[in-house]
Structure formats: structure tokens, C-alpha cells
Write a protein that holds these residues in place. Structure first.
Motif, PDB file in Angstrom:
ATOM      1  N   GLY A  40       0.814  -1.211   0.000  1.00  0.00           N
ATOM      2  CA  GLY A  40       0.000   0.000   0.000  1.00  0.00           C
ATOM      3  C   GLY A  40       0.843   1.256   0.000  1.00  0.00           C
ATOM      4  N   VAL A  41       0.341   2.264   0.695  1.00  0.00           N
ATOM      5  CA  VAL A  41       0.954   3.593   0.689  1.00  0.00           C
ATOM      6  C   VAL A  41       1.178   4.057   2.129  1.00  0.00           C
ATOM      7  N   CYS A  42       2.375   4.567   2.401  1.00  0.00           N
ATOM      8  CA  CYS A  42       2.696   5.164   3.703  1.00  0.00           C
ATOM      9  C   CYS A  42       2.561   6.683   3.604  1.00  0.00           C
ATOM     10  N   PHE A  43       1.850   7.270   4.551  1.00  0.00           N
ATOM     11  CA  PHE A  43       1.775   8.721   4.653  1.00  0.00           C
ATOM     12  C   PHE A  43       2.814   9.160   5.691  1.00  0.00           C
ATOM     13  N   ASP A  44       3.746   9.996   5.240  1.00  0.00           N
ATOM     14  CA  ASP A  44       4.894  10.357   6.077  1.00  0.00           C
ATOM     15  C   ASP A  44       4.633  11.526   7.011  1.00  0.00           C
ATOM     16  N   ARG A  45       3.545  12.256   6.791  1.00  0.00           N
ATOM     17  CA  ARG A  45       3.267  13.419   7.637  1.00  0.00           C
ATOM     18  C   ARG A  45       1.851  13.313   8.216  1.00  0.00           C
ATOM     19  N   ALA A  46       1.648  12.249   9.005  1.00  0.00           N
ATOM     20  CA  ALA A  46       0.365  12.029   9.681  1.00  0.00           C
ATOM     21  C   ALA A  46       0.512  12.425  11.140  1.00  0.00           C
ATOM     22  N   TYR A  47      -0.517  13.090  11.681  1.00  0.00           N
ATOM     23  CA  TYR A  47      -0.432  13.642  13.030  1.00  0.00           C
ATOM     24  C   TYR A  47      -1.695  13.376  13.837  1.00  0.00           C
ATOM     25  N   PRO A 323      -5.281  -3.714  -2.125  1.00  0.00           N
ATOM     26  CA  PRO A 323      -4.745  -4.318  -3.354  1.00  0.00           C
ATOM     27  C   PRO A 323      -5.679  -4.119  -4.542  1.00  0.00           C
ATOM     28  N   ASN A 324      -5.070  -3.869  -5.679  1.00  0.00           N
ATOM     29  CA  ASN A 324      -5.760  -3.684  -6.972  1.00  0.00           C
ATOM     30  C   ASN A 324      -6.531  -2.366  -7.069  1.00  0.00           C
ATOM     31  N   GLN A 325      -6.531  -1.571  -5.996  1.00  0.00           N
ATOM     32  CA  GLN A 325      -7.253  -0.305  -6.014  1.00  0.00           C
ATOM     33  C   GLN A 325      -6.321   0.898  -5.881  1.00  0.00           C
ATOM     34  N   ILE A 326      -5.247   0.739  -5.133  1.00  0.00           N
ATOM     35  CA  ILE A 326      -4.288   1.831  -4.958  1.00  0.00           C
ATOM     36  C   ILE A 326      -2.881   1.293  -5.202  1.00  0.00           C
ATOM     37  N   PRO A 327      -1.905   2.162  -5.452  1.00  0.00           N
ATOM     38  CA  PRO A 327      -0.534   1.696  -5.694  1.00  0.00           C
ATOM     39  C   PRO A 327       0.038   0.940  -4.501  1.00  0.00           C
ATOM     40  N   GLN A 328       1.104   0.225  -4.764  1.00  0.00           N
ATOM     41  CA  GLN A 328       1.768  -0.532  -3.712  1.00  0.00           C
ATOM     42  C   GLN A 328       3.206  -0.057  -3.554  1.00  0.00           C
ATOM     43  N   MET A 337      -4.371  13.257   9.101  1.00  0.00           N
ATOM     44  CA  MET A 337      -4.713  13.147  10.519  1.00  0.00           C
ATOM     45  C   MET A 337      -5.804  12.088  10.679  1.00  0.00           C
ATOM     46  N   LEU A 338      -6.215  11.833  11.922  1.00  0.00           N
ATOM     47  CA  LEU A 338      -7.072  10.688  12.191  1.00  0.00           C
ATOM     48  C   LEU A 338      -8.461  10.818  11.573  1.00  0.00           C
ATOM     49  N   GLN A 339      -8.965  12.045  11.409  1.00  0.00           N
ATOM     50  CA  GLN A 339     -10.267  12.196  10.753  1.00  0.00           C
ATOM     51  C   GLN A 339     -10.248  11.700   9.314  1.00  0.00           C
ATOM     52  N   ASP A 340      -9.064  11.589   8.731  1.00  0.00           N
ATOM     53  CA  ASP A 340      -8.971  11.082   7.368  1.00  0.00           C
ATOM     54  C   ASP A 340      -9.345   9.604   7.297  1.00  0.00           C
ATOM     55  N   VAL A 341      -9.120   8.871   8.383  1.00  0.00           N
ATOM     56  CA  VAL A 341      -9.570   7.475   8.427  1.00  0.00           C
ATOM     57  C   VAL A 341     -11.090   7.425   8.280  1.00  0.00           C
ATOM     58  N   TYR A 342     -11.768   8.310   8.986  1.00  0.00           N
ATOM     59  CA  TYR A 342     -13.232   8.425   8.931  1.00  0.00           C
ATOM     60  C   TYR A 342     -13.692   8.652   7.488  1.00  0.00           C
ATOM     61  N   ALA A 343     -13.122   9.647   6.850  1.00  0.00           N
ATOM     62  CA  ALA A 343     -13.538   9.978   5.486  1.00  0.00           C
ATOM     63  C   ALA A 343     -13.234   8.842   4.511  1.00  0.00           C
ATOM     64  N   THR A 344     -12.080   8.219   4.665  1.00  0.00           N
ATOM     65  CA  THR A 344     -11.659   7.156   3.746  1.00  0.00           C
ATOM     66  C   THR A 344     -12.600   5.967   3.807  1.00  0.00           C
ATOM     67  N   PHE A 345     -12.928   5.522   5.019  1.00  0.00           N
ATOM     68  CA  PHE A 345     -13.785   4.351   5.152  1.00  0.00           C
ATOM     69  C   PHE A 345     -15.229   4.636   4.716  1.00  0.00           C
ATOM     70  N   LEU A 362      -8.163   9.365   1.987  1.00  0.00           N
ATOM     71  CA  LEU A 362      -6.747   9.098   1.743  1.00  0.00           C
ATOM     72  C   LEU A 362      -6.518   8.341   0.438  1.00  0.00           C
ATOM     73  N   THR A 363      -7.510   7.570  -0.011  1.00  0.00           N
ATOM     74  CA  THR A 363      -7.290   6.803  -1.236  1.00  0.00           C
ATOM     75  C   THR A 363      -7.134   7.718  -2.449  1.00  0.00           C
ATOM     76  N   ALA A 364      -7.707   8.916  -2.384  1.00  0.00           N
ATOM     77  CA  ALA A 364      -7.537   9.855  -3.495  1.00  0.00           C
ATOM     78  C   ALA A 364      -6.071  10.238  -3.652  1.00  0.00           C
ATOM     79  N   ALA A 365      -5.403  10.541  -2.531  1.00  0.00           N
ATOM     80  CA  ALA A 365      -3.978  10.870  -2.586  1.00  0.00           C
ATOM     81  C   ALA A 365      -3.145   9.643  -2.932  1.00  0.00           C
ATOM     82  N   CYS A 366      -3.597   8.461  -2.503  1.00  0.00           N
ATOM     83  CA  CYS A 366      -2.889   7.234  -2.877  1.00  0.00           C
ATOM     84  C   CYS A 366      -2.892   7.056  -4.391  1.00  0.00           C
ATOM     85  N   GLN A 367      -4.038   7.284  -5.005  1.00  0.00           N
ATOM     86  CA  GLN A 367      -4.175   7.062  -6.441  1.00  0.00           C
ATOM     87  C   GLN A 367      -3.516   8.156  -7.276  1.00  0.00           C
ATOM     88  N   ASP A 368      -3.458   9.372  -6.724  1.00  0.00           N
ATOM     89  CA  ASP A 368      -2.890  10.497  -7.469  1.00  0.00           C
ATOM     90  C   ASP A 368      -2.024  11.336  -6.530  1.00  0.00           C
TER      91      ASP A 368
END
Length: 483
Positions: A40-47, A323-328, A337-345, A362-368
Motif C-alpha cells: 500500500g501507501v505510507c503517509f509520512d506526515r500524519a499527526y 490491493p488492486n485499487q491503490i498503488p503498492q 490526521m485521524l479524521q482522514d480514516v473516517y472519510a476514507t472508510f 486518503l485513497t484519493a492521494a494514494c491514487q494520485d
């Protein structure tokens, strides 16, 4: 399958990002979390905006800034959550489950979870806690503090009294795997929440000796930081370790060794969960996010615990795998930040994001990777003299302390260890940051942060030393009565 992805949220309590292999640590063994990151994708500036358990967790399931709920510390008094994450996901046809530590109040307030299998850090009654009932049923009811001894032992490294297979870490993974197997034919949302590596640092054998103390790196710190600007650091050092001068280098190395052991013990169980998803053929249909509610200072800057805006406390892992939806195997610099988990799910489940949510998918930033990041993160912690604020943008971090109107400014691009405070050299930047904070909190009518047109302030005062506190003295007595 219904065509909807399964959703799995893995949260570790007090897990700092830089202790993981996928965030650059070559010393601590976390091969399974690395395996997740590679898919998947690691976000380096999560707070974590309010780096302590209750606000962080409730902000996540509410999708709003914790202070909007009235949460700026570990208070158990806060506003109702209007659109809780599990409830919105359940409305999209999902089975919803909570496993492990939730830290809700009341303890079984379900927020839309169909079933809660709880292992809380501190339980008031054995009947409220599924893990304690499990221990009792399996012959370990005599273990009074199964998550480690607290009070004056809170930050004393200790070997768990339990065998690995009965530790809360293994129990949380095992219950998660059972739910995965039992729900393989319908979409599920599982919030799997490990208590560890929250103190007490009590790994099982062999994790307690996995990292020789002689090889443990010392914290990032300099002598001048023994007298911190941060009121919370003074207070935490007092009750956690009885004052910074009472902690030797050997103590710190052992503490860090046992923390690392706890992390590797968790990593093994995360591997068990990933294996179960693969064995059931569900891995490709499951969106996983791994994160933490906050970090742990571990002696960095002469501080222990969380509740500060140093990176060790407030920066958290944020790994998204689908897998198969976002880059690896990719990384993103987007501020998250943690509210992004809410929006993503919610959006992955097919739901509509409530207007008041401050989260981003977050998947939007993962894809682009070219999708713009939010420009800044504003964060707040504490009440009265302990109140402080953070403004994080670009390469910079600004921190304001209500106690004495102290300010810190760090250029994280040049000084990732935050050893060089440049606030005095850049008064114009600090002034701009203060004004941004004032305007921001005015927009939310958050009066607790303000004194008319300024940030709230108090004359500088150093806390009075009180020594160790007797944390939760009702814990063992209550359980003895119940058993």
C-alpha cells in the motif's frame, strides 16, 4: 461478496511512527507492518491533533476535530457524536465490530458497532471486559493487572505475567481473525485496537530480551531540554518517572528495549491477521488502514509519555493498503490526521461524508500523488496553564504554550530531530502563526483558546513536584471483589 470492500482499521496505542521499518527504522523488527506497507501507501506526515487516548479516538470516529467535541485532554465529559463512523458504515450494509481497546464512555457505548469484544486498559468491572472474562475462563483470573503493573511501576519495564498466547496482544488478533472467518460472505468493518505498546511496557518472553540494552540507541536530546517550555512535560516526568534526574541512562535503555519488544510482539500478531485475510481469500477485497492514537517520547527531549507536540509524541503511522485499487510500496507527503480514516472508510463503503467532517479521503492521494495536500494542520491540547497549540505546515512546526506565552519554531526539513528552536530568529513567522491560530479558533467560536483577540496565556510557572501518582487504585480491588 456484495461488491463492497471489507474495511479493517488496525490501531496501536502509543505507537510512534519512527519505530517501524517502513518509516526508516533498521533496528526494531516489524516485518509484517513492513509487509502491509509494501502492499500500500505510507503517509509520512500524519499527526494526532490531541495526542492522548480519548480525544484522538473520539475525533476519529466522529470525523471532527477533538475540540469540537469538547475534548482537549483525557476527559470523559464531551459532546455527543452526531455521525459516528460505525453507524454510517453499518447503514451501508456492513457488519460492524469493535475488538480491543476503545476507551469509550460509558464503556459499552456502541456508536453503531453490532458487537464489541473489549479489552480495555483499565476496567472497572470484570463483566464489562471480554478479555478479563477470557482470562478468568482460562485459569488466569488471579493475574490482578494483566496489562502490567501501574502506579509507581508505570514506566518500569516488566515481563508480562502471562504467556504470549494469552496476552492481550494475541487475544486481540485472535478475536479479529475469528470475525474475519465468520464474516467471509458479507462485508465487514472491524476496528481492531491493540492496547500496546502503551505502558506499562510488558512484553512476553522472548520479546523482553529481544533487544539487548547495550545496543539500544539513546534518546534524541540536549542538556538544555531538562528545563522544558512544555508544562505537560514537567508534569508527566514527575508522575511517570519521579522526575527526570531520577532516570539513569541504563533505565532509559531498558525502557526503550521493552517498548521495542512490545512493538515486535504486536507486529507478529498483525502478521497473523494478514495471514488470515489471505487464507480466507479476502485480502484483495479488504481496505486496511494501520495507525495509532499518538506516539511516545521514550526519553526524547528529556520527556516521557505523550501530550506534547514533539514528533515522537504527535506524529503517527498512517498506512493504507487496498490491493488492486491503490498503488503498492509508495509514499505520500500529504499532511494527514485521524479524521482522514473516517472519510476514507465512509467513502469506500459508498456512504456520504457529513458536511462537518474535517477528514479527507486518503485513497484519493494514494491514487494520485499530485492531489493537493491540506495546507496546514492545527492542533491543541490541555486546559488552563497546560494548554498549547501546534501549527504544522510545509517544513515548519510552530508550538505555542499558554504557560508564559512560550513559543517554539522548528524547521523539520533541516532539523528533523527538533533540536534547534529558531523562534527567536523568526519573530515574524511566529507572529503570523499566532494570528492564524486566533482567526482559526474564532471561526469555531472556541473561546477556551482565546483571550479577546489573542491566544490565552498565563504567567509562567513551573509545576510543583508531587512524585508518583497512584493510578486507578480501584482497579485491582474491584476485580478481586468481582472474581
Amino acid at each position: 461478496m456484495s461488491g463492497k470492500p471489507n474495511l479493517l482499521l488496525i490501531m496501536c496505542d502509543q505507537l510512534r511512527a519512527d519505530v517501524l521499518e517502513c518509516y526508516g527504522n533498521s533496528f526494531v523488527q516489524t516485518p509484517n507492518i513492513r509487509r502491509l506497507a509494501e502492499s500500500g501507501v505510507c503517509f509520512d506526515r500524519a499527526y494526532s491533533q490531541t495526542p492522548v487516548c480519548v480525544p484522538a479516538r473520539h475525533g476519529l470516529i466522529a470525523g471532527v476535530n477533538p475540540f469540537e467535541l469538547g475534548l482537549v485532554d483525557n476527559s470523559l465529559s464531551f459532546e455527543d457524536i452526531r455521525h459516528p463512523l460505525p453507524e454510517l458504515i453499518r447503514s451501508q450494509g456492513y457488519a460492524t465490530y469493535a475488538v480491543g481497546k476503545m476507551h469509550f464512555h460509558p464503556v459499552r457505548k456502541h456508536y453503531g458497532f453490532d458487537r464489541m469484544l473489549l479489552s480495555e486498559e483499565i476496567a472497572s468491572h470484570i463483566q464489562d471486559d471480554d478479555y478479563l472474562l477470557y482470562l478468568q475462563e482460562n485459569g488466569f483470573g488471579d493475574v490482578i493487572e494483566p496489562h502490567g503493573k501501574r502506579s509507581e511501576h508505570y514506566y518500569v519495564p516488566q515481563q508480562s505475567e502471562l504467556p504470549e498466547e494469552h496476552h492481550s496482544t494475541a487475544w486481540t488478533a485472535s478475536r479479529t481473525c475469528e470475525l474475519i472467518r465468520n464474516n467471509r460472505n458479507r462485508p465487514f468493518f472491524i476496528f481492531s485496537s491493540f492496547i500496546k505498546p502503551h505502558p506499562p511496557f510488558d512484553p512476553c518472553v522472548p520479546y523482553d530480551r529481544m533487544y539487548p540494552e547495550s545496543a539500544i540507541p539513546m534518546p534524541v536530546r540536549q542538556e538544555s531540554e531538562k528545563h522544558p517550555d512544555d508544562y505537560s512535560i514537567w508534569t508527566q516526568n514527575d508522575y511517570k518517572v519521579n522526575g527526570i534526574d531520577n532516570v539513569s541512562d541504563d533505565d532509559i535503555r531498558k525502557m526503550r528495549s521493552y517498548y521495542y519488544g512490545s512493538v515486535t510482539q504486536i507486529d507478529k500478531q498483525i502478521g497473523v491477521i494478514l495471514d488470515t485475510l489471505e487464507e480466507t481469500g479476502l485480502r484483495d477485497d479488504t481496505l486496511i488502514i494501520l495507525t495509532a492514537d499518538h506516539g511516545e517520547m521514550l526519553g526524547d527531549h528529556y520527556a516521557f509519555g505523550k501530550r506534547t507536540y514533539y514528533e515522537s509524541s504527535t506524529r503517527i503511522p498512517m498506512i493504507v493498503s487496498w490491493p488492486n485499487q491503490i498503488p503498492q510500496g509508495e509514499r505520500r507527503e500529504h499532511l494527514s490526521m485521524l479524521q482522514d480514516v473516517y472519510a476514507t472508510f465512509i467513502q469506500a463503503a459508498g456512504g456520504a461524508l457529513p458536511l462537518e467532517s474535517s477528514g479527507k479521503d486518503l485513497t484519493a492521494a494514494c491514487q494520485d500523488p499530485n492531489i493537493p495536500s491540506r495546507e496546514r494542520i492545527i492542533a491543541e491540547y490541555g486546559q488552563g496553564r497546560a494548554m498549547k497549540f501546534m501549527l504544522r505546515w510545509g517544513d515548519f512546526k510552530y508550538i505555542y504554550h499558554a504557560n508564559g506565552e512560550r513559543e517554539n519554531l522548528f524547521h523539520l526539513g533541516l532539523d528533523p530531530n527538533e533540536l534547534h528552536d529558531i523562534a527567536d530568529d523568526h519573530r515574524e513567522i511566529c507572529s503570523s502563526c499566532r494570528q492564524q491560530l486566533v482567526e482559526y479558533y474564532k471561526g469555531y467560536s472556541f473561546q477556551e483558546a482565546l483571550d479577546c483577540d489573542s491566544l490565552r496565556s498565563f504567567p509562567y510557572e513551573q509545576p510543583v513536584a508531587n512524585g508518583y501518582i497512584n493510578q486507578y487504585p480501584a482497579w485491582p480491588q474491584t476485580l478481586i471483589q468481582d472474581t
